[in-house]
Design a protein around this motif. Structure first.
Motif, PDB file in Angstrom:
ATOM      1  N   GLU A  31      -1.613  -4.270  11.141  1.00  0.00           N
ATOM      2  CA  GLU A  31      -0.427  -4.665  10.376  1.00  0.00           C
ATOM      3  C   GLU A  31      -0.824  -5.172   8.994  1.00  0.00           C
ATOM      4  OE1 GLU A  31       2.739  -6.263  13.682  1.00  0.00           O
ATOM      5  OE2 GLU A  31       1.039  -7.563  13.198  1.00  0.00           O
ATOM      6  N   TYR A  32      -1.851  -6.000   8.961  1.00  0.00           N
ATOM      7  CA  TYR A  32      -2.288  -6.555   7.690  1.00  0.00           C
ATOM      8  C   TYR A  32      -2.818  -5.450   6.771  1.00  0.00           C
ATOM      9  CZ  TYR A  32      -4.384  -9.698   4.295  1.00  0.00           C
ATOM     10  OH  TYR A  32      -4.719 -10.351   3.133  1.00  0.00           O
ATOM     11  N   ARG A  33      -3.584  -4.509   7.341  1.00  0.00           N
ATOM     12  CA  ARG A  33      -4.088  -3.385   6.532  1.00  0.00           C
ATOM     13  C   ARG A  33      -2.936  -2.556   5.974  1.00  0.00           C
ATOM     14  NH1 ARG A  33      -7.875  -3.045  10.714  1.00  0.00           N
ATOM     15  NH2 ARG A  33      -6.693  -1.366  11.679  1.00  0.00           N
ATOM     16  N   GLU A  34      -1.908  -2.311   6.788  1.00  0.00           N
ATOM     17  CA  GLU A  34      -0.745  -1.549   6.335  1.00  0.00           C
ATOM     18  C   GLU A  34      -0.043  -2.274   5.182  1.00  0.00           C
ATOM     19  OE1 GLU A  34       3.450   0.239   8.150  1.00  0.00           O
ATOM     20  OE2 GLU A  34       2.303  -1.227   9.317  1.00  0.00           O
ATOM     21  N   TRP A  35       0.096  -3.587   5.308  1.00  0.00           N
ATOM     22  CA  TRP A  35       0.745  -4.383   4.276  1.00  0.00           C
ATOM     23  C   TRP A  35      -0.074  -4.368   2.990  1.00  0.00           C
ATOM     24  CZ3 TRP A  35      -0.401  -9.168   1.901  1.00  0.00           C
ATOM     25  CH2 TRP A  35       0.676  -9.752   1.210  1.00  0.00           C
ATOM     26  N   LYS A  36      -1.404  -4.549   3.112  1.00  0.00           N
ATOM     27  CA  LYS A  36      -2.278  -4.515   1.941  1.00  0.00           C
ATOM     28  C   LYS A  36      -2.236  -3.134   1.272  1.00  0.00           C
ATOM     29  CE  LYS A  36      -4.982  -7.256   0.745  1.00  0.00           C
ATOM     30  NZ  LYS A  36      -4.952  -8.266  -0.319  1.00  0.00           N
ATOM     31  N   GLN A  37      -2.172  -2.083   2.067  1.00  0.00           N
ATOM     32  CA  GLN A  37      -2.095  -0.732   1.515  1.00  0.00           C
ATOM     33  C   GLN A  37      -0.796  -0.576   0.707  1.00  0.00           C
ATOM     34  OE1 GLN A  37      -4.211   1.738   1.208  1.00  0.00           O
ATOM     35  NE2 GLN A  37      -2.676   2.979   0.164  1.00  0.00           N
ATOM     36  N   ALA A  38       0.287  -1.124   1.197  1.00  0.00           N
ATOM     37  CA  ALA A  38       1.549  -1.060   0.455  1.00  0.00           C
ATOM     38  C   ALA A  38       1.438  -1.791  -0.877  1.00  0.00           C
ATOM     39  CB  ALA A  38       2.690  -1.631   1.300  1.00  0.00           C
ATOM     40  N   VAL A  43      11.054 -13.224  -5.904  1.00  0.00           N
ATOM     41  CA  VAL A  43       9.835 -12.818  -5.215  1.00  0.00           C
ATOM     42  C   VAL A  43       9.219 -11.662  -5.999  1.00  0.00           C
ATOM     43  CG1 VAL A  43       8.967 -11.763  -3.072  1.00  0.00           C
ATOM     44  CG2 VAL A  43      10.649 -13.608  -2.963  1.00  0.00           C
ATOM     45  N   SER A  44       7.928 -11.622  -6.038  1.00  0.00           N
ATOM     46  CA  SER A  44       7.201 -10.579  -6.750  1.00  0.00           C
ATOM     47  C   SER A  44       7.665  -9.186  -6.305  1.00  0.00           C
ATOM     48  CB  SER A  44       5.708 -10.717  -6.457  1.00  0.00           C
ATOM     49  OG  SER A  44       5.027  -9.522  -6.718  1.00  0.00           O
ATOM     50  N   PRO A  45       7.903  -8.273  -7.251  1.00  0.00           N
ATOM     51  CA  PRO A  45       8.281  -6.903  -6.891  1.00  0.00           C
ATOM     52  C   PRO A  45       7.262  -6.228  -5.973  1.00  0.00           C
ATOM     53  CG  PRO A  45       8.679  -7.250  -9.218  1.00  0.00           C
ATOM     54  CD  PRO A  45       7.930  -8.466  -8.715  1.00  0.00           C
ATOM     55  N   ALA A  46       5.988  -6.557  -6.126  1.00  0.00           N
ATOM     56  CA  ALA A  46       4.967  -5.979  -5.247  1.00  0.00           C
ATOM     57  C   ALA A  46       5.183  -6.412  -3.802  1.00  0.00           C
ATOM     58  CB  ALA A  46       3.577  -6.385  -5.718  1.00  0.00           C
ATOM     59  N   LEU A  47       5.539  -7.672  -3.602  1.00  0.00           N
ATOM     60  CA  LEU A  47       5.788  -8.170  -2.245  1.00  0.00           C
ATOM     61  C   LEU A  47       7.060  -7.571  -1.662  1.00  0.00           C
ATOM     62  CD1 LEU A  47       4.778 -11.912  -2.680  1.00  0.00           C
ATOM     63  CD2 LEU A  47       3.433 -10.045  -1.687  1.00  0.00           C
ATOM     64  N   SER A  60      17.008  -4.880   6.203  1.00  0.00           N
ATOM     65  CA  SER A  60      16.069  -4.655   5.100  1.00  0.00           C
ATOM     66  C   SER A  60      16.753  -4.796   3.750  1.00  0.00           C
ATOM     67  CB  SER A  60      15.436  -3.270   5.212  1.00  0.00           C
ATOM     68  OG  SER A  60      14.616  -3.210   6.351  1.00  0.00           O
ATOM     69  N   GLN A  61      17.945  -4.243   3.621  1.00  0.00           N
ATOM     70  CA  GLN A  61      18.677  -4.338   2.365  1.00  0.00           C
ATOM     71  C   GLN A  61      19.026  -5.790   2.030  1.00  0.00           C
ATOM     72  OE1 GLN A  61      21.938  -1.687   3.040  1.00  0.00           O
ATOM     73  NE2 GLN A  61      20.736   0.144   2.606  1.00  0.00           N
ATOM     74  N   LYS A  62      19.484  -6.532   3.030  1.00  0.00           N
ATOM     75  CA  LYS A  62      19.851  -7.928   2.792  1.00  0.00           C
ATOM     76  C   LYS A  62      18.623  -8.770   2.451  1.00  0.00           C
ATOM     77  CE  LYS A  62      24.126  -7.797   5.279  1.00  0.00           C
ATOM     78  NZ  LYS A  62      25.098  -8.515   6.048  1.00  0.00           N
ATOM     79  N   MET A  63      17.521  -8.523   3.116  1.00  0.00           N
ATOM     80  CA  MET A  63      16.290  -9.252   2.802  1.00  0.00           C
ATOM     81  C   MET A  63      15.833  -8.944   1.381  1.00  0.00           C
ATOM     82  SD  MET A  63      15.312 -11.290   5.192  1.00  0.00           S
ATOM     83  CE  MET A  63      13.594 -11.570   4.802  1.00  0.00           C
ATOM     84  N   THR A  64      15.930  -7.688   0.976  1.00  0.00           N
ATOM     85  CA  THR A  64      15.529  -7.305  -0.376  1.00  0.00           C
ATOM     86  C   THR A  64      16.382  -8.023  -1.420  1.00  0.00           C
ATOM     87  OG1 THR A  64      14.712  -5.171   0.398  1.00  0.00           O
ATOM     88  CG2 THR A  64      15.237  -5.343  -1.943  1.00  0.00           C
ATOM     89  N   TYR A 101       8.204  -4.605  -2.412  1.00  0.00           N
ATOM     90  CA  TYR A 101       7.836  -3.231  -2.068  1.00  0.00           C
ATOM     91  C   TYR A 101       7.075  -3.202  -0.741  1.00  0.00           C
ATOM     92  CZ  TYR A 101       5.673   1.360  -2.315  1.00  0.00           C
ATOM     93  OH  TYR A 101       5.256   2.636  -2.023  1.00  0.00           O
ATOM     94  N   ALA A 102       6.104  -4.106  -0.573  1.00  0.00           N
ATOM     95  CA  ALA A 102       5.328  -4.142   0.674  1.00  0.00           C
ATOM     96  C   ALA A 102       6.240  -4.412   1.868  1.00  0.00           C
ATOM     97  CB  ALA A 102       4.228  -5.185   0.581  1.00  0.00           C
ATOM     98  N   PHE A 103       7.214  -5.296   1.691  1.00  0.00           N
ATOM     99  CA  PHE A 103       8.178  -5.547   2.777  1.00  0.00           C
ATOM    100  C   PHE A 103       8.972  -4.278   3.088  1.00  0.00           C
ATOM    101  CE2 PHE A 103      12.629  -6.302   3.829  1.00  0.00           C
ATOM    102  CZ  PHE A 103      12.478  -6.820   5.105  1.00  0.00           C
ATOM    103  N   SER A 104       9.442  -3.600   2.048  1.00  0.00           N
ATOM    104  CA  SER A 104      10.273  -2.414   2.279  1.00  0.00           C
ATOM    105  C   SER A 104       9.483  -1.301   2.969  1.00  0.00           C
ATOM    106  CB  SER A 104      10.886  -1.904   0.976  1.00  0.00           C
ATOM    107  OG  SER A 104       9.910  -1.339   0.141  1.00  0.00           O
ATOM    108  N   LYS A 105       8.177  -1.238   2.710  1.00  0.00           N
ATOM    109  CA  LYS A 105       7.335  -0.213   3.333  1.00  0.00           C
ATOM    110  C   LYS A 105       6.930  -0.568   4.761  1.00  0.00           C
ATOM    111  CE  LYS A 105       5.404   2.890   1.605  1.00  0.00           C
ATOM    112  NZ  LYS A 105       5.552   4.321   1.500  1.00  0.00           N
ATOM    113  N   THR A 106       6.738  -1.857   5.037  1.00  0.00           N
ATOM    114  CA  THR A 106       6.154  -2.251   6.318  1.00  0.00           C
ATOM    115  C   THR A 106       7.086  -3.042   7.227  1.00  0.00           C
ATOM    116  OG1 THR A 106       5.296  -4.350   5.471  1.00  0.00           O
ATOM    117  CG2 THR A 106       3.880  -2.391   5.230  1.00  0.00           C
ATOM    118  N   GLY A 107       8.108  -3.675   6.632  1.00  0.00           N
ATOM    119  CA  GLY A 107       8.953  -4.568   7.411  1.00  0.00           C
ATOM    120  C   GLY A 107       8.315  -5.926   7.649  1.00  0.00           C
ATOM    121  N   LEU A 108       7.182  -6.169   6.990  1.00  0.00           N
ATOM    122  CA  LEU A 108       6.445  -7.415   7.188  1.00  0.00           C
ATOM    123  C   LEU A 108       6.631  -8.363   6.013  1.00  0.00           C
ATOM    124  CD1 LEU A 108       3.084  -5.885   8.425  1.00  0.00           C
ATOM    125  CD2 LEU A 108       4.785  -7.061   9.832  1.00  0.00           C
ATOM    126  N   VAL A 109       6.793  -9.632   6.328  1.00  0.00           N
ATOM    127  CA  VAL A 109       6.763 -10.700   5.339  1.00  0.00           C
ATOM    128  C   VAL A 109       5.490 -11.469   5.648  1.00  0.00           C
ATOM    129  CG1 VAL A 109       7.890 -12.779   4.477  1.00  0.00           C
ATOM    130  CG2 VAL A 109       9.273 -10.827   5.236  1.00  0.00           C
TER     131      VAL A 109
END
Length: 98
Positions: free
Chosen positions: A84-91, A57-61, A45-49, A63-71
């Protein structure tokens, strides 16, 4: 790729589950002790960030990755489970303060 640590679908409490590519082939590493799996997850996660920031990459995206692990991309959106998509959108909404 999605890294799941704790959660749905046949996941062992002692490891991580990797979901690869469009056909969602699963490689399960259930023999990895949980503390080691968590350390791997944190490193990844740290390396991806860092890579996301370098690529502007947009800070919002990020953040969503850091919260969900999803790209989530246009190319993989239809391969995600609805939850998964709902969780990502919520982030994304959390980041925006909405």
């Amino acid at each position: 790729m999605t890294i799941q640590h704790g959660g749905r679908g046949g996941k062992s409490k002692n490891g991580i589950r990797l979901v690869h590519d469009s056909d969602r082939q699963v490689a399960s590493m259930t023999d990895i002790p949980a503390p080691f799996a968590e350390a791997l997850h944190q490193q990844f996660s740290q390396k991806m960030t860092v890579l996301f920031r370098r690529a502007n990459v947009s800070p919002a995206l990020i953040y969503a990755f850091s919260k969900t692990g999803l790209v989530v991309t246009e190319e993989n959106r239809d391969r995600l489970l609805p939850a998964e998509y709902r969780e990502w959108k919520q982030a994304l909404r959390e980041y925006s303060g909405n």
